[in-house]
Structures are given as structure tokens and as C-alpha cells.
Motif scaffolding. Structure first.
Motif, PDB file in Angstrom:
ATOM      1  N   MET A  40     -12.361   8.671   2.556  1.00  0.00           N
ATOM      2  CA  MET A  40     -12.354   7.963   1.272  1.00  0.00           C
ATOM      3  C   MET A  40     -13.039   6.606   1.387  1.00  0.00           C
ATOM      4  SD  MET A  40      -8.413   8.686   0.144  1.00  0.00           S
ATOM      5  CE  MET A  40      -8.580   8.060  -1.526  1.00  0.00           C
ATOM      6  N   PRO A  42     -15.856   3.789   3.278  1.00  0.00           N
ATOM      7  CA  PRO A  42     -17.228   3.818   3.802  1.00  0.00           C
ATOM      8  C   PRO A  42     -17.232   4.125   5.298  1.00  0.00           C
ATOM      9  CG  PRO A  42     -16.811   1.779   2.572  1.00  0.00           C
ATOM     10  CD  PRO A  42     -15.506   2.491   2.689  1.00  0.00           C
ATOM     11  N   GLN A  49     -14.434  -4.031   3.645  1.00  0.00           N
ATOM     12  CA  GLN A  49     -13.184  -3.494   3.107  1.00  0.00           C
ATOM     13  C   GLN A  49     -11.987  -4.304   3.628  1.00  0.00           C
ATOM     14  OE1 GLN A  49     -13.135  -0.965   0.940  1.00  0.00           O
ATOM     15  NE2 GLN A  49     -10.912  -1.114   0.726  1.00  0.00           N
ATOM     16  N   LEU A  77      -6.326  -3.413 -10.701  1.00  0.00           N
ATOM     17  CA  LEU A  77      -6.656  -2.880  -9.362  1.00  0.00           C
ATOM     18  C   LEU A  77      -6.191  -1.422  -9.243  1.00  0.00           C
ATOM     19  CD1 LEU A  77      -7.840  -3.638  -6.569  1.00  0.00           C
ATOM     20  CD2 LEU A  77      -5.539  -4.356  -5.876  1.00  0.00           C
ATOM     21  N   LYS A  80      -8.510   0.915 -11.083  1.00  0.00           N
ATOM     22  CA  LYS A  80      -9.723   1.167 -10.289  1.00  0.00           C
ATOM     23  C   LYS A  80      -9.461   2.183  -9.189  1.00  0.00           C
ATOM     24  CE  LYS A  80     -12.314  -3.161  -9.666  1.00  0.00           C
ATOM     25  NZ  LYS A  80     -12.322  -4.185  -8.624  1.00  0.00           N
ATOM     26  N   TYR A  84     -11.060   5.815  -7.286  1.00  0.00           N
ATOM     27  CA  TYR A  84     -11.312   6.035  -5.846  1.00  0.00           C
ATOM     28  C   TYR A  84     -10.637   7.325  -5.359  1.00  0.00           C
ATOM     29  CZ  TYR A  84     -12.379   0.978  -5.879  1.00  0.00           C
ATOM     30  OH  TYR A  84     -12.881  -0.265  -6.145  1.00  0.00           O
ATOM     31  N   MET A  90      -0.436   8.733  -1.719  1.00  0.00           N
ATOM     32  CA  MET A  90      -1.212   7.907  -0.781  1.00  0.00           C
ATOM     33  C   MET A  90      -0.660   6.488  -0.682  1.00  0.00           C
ATOM     34  SD  MET A  90      -5.057   9.122  -1.643  1.00  0.00           S
ATOM     35  CE  MET A  90      -5.454  10.868  -1.647  1.00  0.00           C
ATOM     36  N   MET A 129       0.610  -1.520  -9.718  1.00  0.00           N
ATOM     37  CA  MET A 129      -0.694  -0.838  -9.604  1.00  0.00           C
ATOM     38  C   MET A 129      -0.672   0.509 -10.329  1.00  0.00           C
ATOM     39  SD  MET A 129      -2.084  -1.786  -5.759  1.00  0.00           S
ATOM     40  CE  MET A 129      -3.645  -0.901  -5.926  1.00  0.00           C
TER      41      MET A 129
HETATM   42  C1  HEM Z   1      -0.988  -2.440  -2.000  1.00  0.00           C
HETATM   43  C2  HEM Z   1      -1.849  -1.467  -2.240  1.00  0.00           C
HETATM   44  C3  HEM Z   1      -3.356  -1.655  -2.229  1.00  0.00           C
HETATM   45  C4  HEM Z   1      -4.104  -2.801  -2.336  1.00  0.00           C
HETATM   46  C5  HEM Z   1      -3.620  -4.247  -2.493  1.00  0.00           C
HETATM   47  C6  HEM Z   1      -5.500  -2.389  -2.273  1.00  0.00           C
HETATM   48  C7  HEM Z   1      -6.584  -3.242  -2.365  1.00  0.00           C
HETATM   49  C8  HEM Z   1      -7.902  -2.847  -2.483  1.00  0.00           C
HETATM   50  C9  HEM Z   1      -9.008  -3.719  -2.783  1.00  0.00           C
HETATM   51  C10 HEM Z   1      -8.900  -5.237  -3.019  1.00  0.00           C
HETATM   52  C11 HEM Z   1     -10.133  -2.964  -2.808  1.00  0.00           C
HETATM   53  C12 HEM Z   1     -11.550  -3.496  -3.057  1.00  0.00           C
HETATM   54  C13 HEM Z   1     -12.234  -2.950  -4.264  1.00  0.00           C
HETATM   55  C14 HEM Z   1     -11.527  -3.224  -5.559  1.00  0.00           C
HETATM   56  O1  HEM Z   1     -11.265  -4.394  -5.902  1.00  0.00           O
HETATM   57  O2  HEM Z   1     -11.253  -2.232  -6.253  1.00  0.00           O
HETATM   58  C15 HEM Z   1      -9.734  -1.596  -2.544  1.00  0.00           C
HETATM   59  C16 HEM Z   1     -10.585  -0.511  -2.492  1.00  0.00           C
HETATM   60  C17 HEM Z   1     -10.212   0.756  -2.097  1.00  0.00           C
HETATM   61  N1  HEM Z   1      -8.932   1.173  -1.807  1.00  0.00           N
HETATM   62 FE1  HEM Z   1      -7.268   0.080  -1.949  1.00  0.00          FE
HETATM   63  N2  HEM Z   1      -5.556  -1.022  -2.114  1.00  0.00           N
HETATM   64  C18 HEM Z   1      -4.272  -0.544  -2.073  1.00  0.00           C
HETATM   65  C19 HEM Z   1      -3.891   0.766  -1.927  1.00  0.00           C
HETATM   66  C20 HEM Z   1      -4.744   1.788  -1.623  1.00  0.00           C
HETATM   67  C21 HEM Z   1      -4.327   3.139  -1.295  1.00  0.00           C
HETATM   68  C22 HEM Z   1      -2.895   3.662  -1.314  1.00  0.00           C
HETATM   69  C23 HEM Z   1      -5.452   3.844  -1.006  1.00  0.00           C
HETATM   70  C24 HEM Z   1      -5.527   5.303  -0.574  1.00  0.00           C
HETATM   71  C25 HEM Z   1      -5.734   5.649   0.665  1.00  0.00           C
HETATM   72  C26 HEM Z   1      -6.600   2.951  -1.178  1.00  0.00           C
HETATM   73  C27 HEM Z   1      -7.924   3.270  -1.055  1.00  0.00           C
HETATM   74  C28 HEM Z   1      -8.990   2.485  -1.434  1.00  0.00           C
HETATM   75  C29 HEM Z   1     -10.378   2.965  -1.495  1.00  0.00           C
HETATM   76  C30 HEM Z   1     -10.845   4.377  -1.167  1.00  0.00           C
HETATM   77  C31 HEM Z   1     -11.147   1.871  -1.902  1.00  0.00           C
HETATM   78  C32 HEM Z   1     -12.673   1.855  -2.135  1.00  0.00           C
HETATM   79  C33 HEM Z   1     -13.411   1.839  -0.826  1.00  0.00           C
HETATM   80  C34 HEM Z   1     -14.900   1.798  -1.043  1.00  0.00           C
HETATM   81  O3  HEM Z   1     -15.445   2.781  -1.517  1.00  0.00           O
HETATM   82  O4  HEM Z   1     -15.501   0.761  -0.768  1.00  0.00           O
HETATM   83  N3  HEM Z   1      -6.111   1.710  -1.536  1.00  0.00           N
HETATM   84  N4  HEM Z   1      -8.380  -1.561  -2.333  1.00  0.00           N
END
Ligand code: HEM
Length: 135
Positions: A40, A42, A49, A77, A80, A84, A90, A129
Motif C-alpha cells: 500500500m 511507496p 512517509q 485525514l 483521504k 488509500y 487496518m 478518522m
Molecule cells: C492514527 C492513524 C493514522 C495516521 C495519523 C496516519 C497519517 C497519515 C498521513 C499524515 C499520511 C500522509 C498523506 C495524507 O495526508 O493523506 C498518510 C498516508 C497514508 N496512510 Fe496513514 N495514517 C494513519 C493510519 C493508517 C492506516 C491504518 C493505514 C493502513 C495500513 C494507513 C495507510 C496509509 C497509506 C497507504 C498512505 C498513502 C501512502 C502513499 O501512497 O504515499 N494509514 N497517513
């Protein structure tokens, strides 16, 4: 959120001081425990990241007493994250990996009280979220 703000902030400092790259370690733990999440993200460029997640965690800790900010920012967030491909399940994987990383990095400074405070805080973050993510 009636969270233990002082305890959360102080323990975050302990962790960030013990290992300034603890978010890097978090992704290692996540990918080790839940390898299905690896594709999922990069293939290269995890440094960016890591920076974004670190920034998000710091911003949340800075705004623990600002409910409107938390609701707006974490709601957006979460929305968004639907794009993803992130599902409800997850969030549990990420929560377990984050808590395990914090405990590992804090070492003997980690206590049941800290575990409870972080579990509660993470749960509150996830609720906000998911509020705008109809998964
Ligand atoms: C407390 C929970 C979480 C926080 C604070 C968090 C925070 C972030 C932030 C700040 C980004 C940067 C892009 C954006 O602003 O959209 C991001 C992207 C991403 N997050 Fe999370 N996230 C959380 C939970 C999760 C979970 C549960 C997953 C699943 C495995 C996940 C997967 C991803 C993916 C796949 C991206 C995009 C990566 C890319 O293509 O560059 N995140 N997340």
C-alpha cells in the motif's frame, strides 16, 4: 477528549529522545507483523512517509485540547485514507504496531498506565478518522 494530555506528551518526548527515528521502526514493525500492508506504501520514498506520519503525530499531540481542530483535521485525514484503501481492520493493525513500537523504544520507562493512555488516545484518533470514512 478527556485524555491524559501531560502523560501523552511527556511519554512522546521520552520515545522521540530514545529513538528519533521511532516512526521508521514503527513501519518495520507494521510490515513485519502485517506484510499485506507493505504494497500500500511507496516501494521507495518511505522517508517522506515517515516524515508525514511524524508530523501528523506531533500536530495531534499539540492539539489534544483543541476538539474542533481534531475533528476537522482527523476527519479529513480519515476520508483521504478511504482513497488509500484503508479499512477499519487496518486501523487495529496500525494501533497494535504503534503501541508495540512505543513500548519497545521507551523500554523500562513504559508502564501499564502509559499503555492505557496511548490505547485510549489512539482509539479516539481512529474514531475521528473513521467519522467521515464510511468503511
Ligand atoms: C492514527 C492513524 C493514522 C495516521 C495519523 C496516519 C497519517 C497519515 C498521513 C499524515 C499520511 C500522509 C498523506 C495524507 O495526508 O493523506 C498518510 C498516508 C497514508 N496512510 Fe496513514 N495514517 C494513519 C493510519 C493508517 C492506516 C491504518 C493505514 C493502513 C495500513 C494507513 C495507510 C496509509 C497509506 C497507504 C498512505 C498513502 C501512502 C502513499 O501512497 O504515499 N494509514 N497517513
Amino acid at each position: 477528549m478527556a485524555l491524559n494530555v501531560a502523560l501523552l506528551r511527556a511519554s512522546f518526548e521520552v520515545v522521540a529522545t530514545a529513538n528519533p527515528r521511532f516512526v521508521h521502526r514503527f513501519y518495520e514493525v507494521l510490515f513485519e507483523r502485517y506484510p499485506q500492508t507493505r504494497p500500500m506504501f511507496p516501494a521507495s520514498g518511505m522517508a517522506r512517509q515517515e516524515e508525514m506520519l511524524t508530523g501528523a503525530l506531533i500536530a495531534v499531540l499539540d492539539h489534544l485540547e483543541d476538539a474542533p481542530w481534531l475533528t476537522e483535521t482527523l476527519g479529513a485525514l480519515g476520508a483521504k485514507h478511504v482513497g488509500y484503501g484503508v479499512t477499519r481492520e487496518m486501523y487495529d493493525w496500525v494501533g497494535a504496531s504503534l503501541l508495540a513500537t512505543l513500548a519497545e523504544v521507551a523500554g523500562s520507562a513504559w508502564t501499564p498506565e502509559l499503555n492505557a493512555a496511548w490505547t485510549e488516545a489512539y482509539g479516539a484518533i481512529v474514531s475521528l478518522m473513521l467519522a467521515r470514512a464510511a468503511t
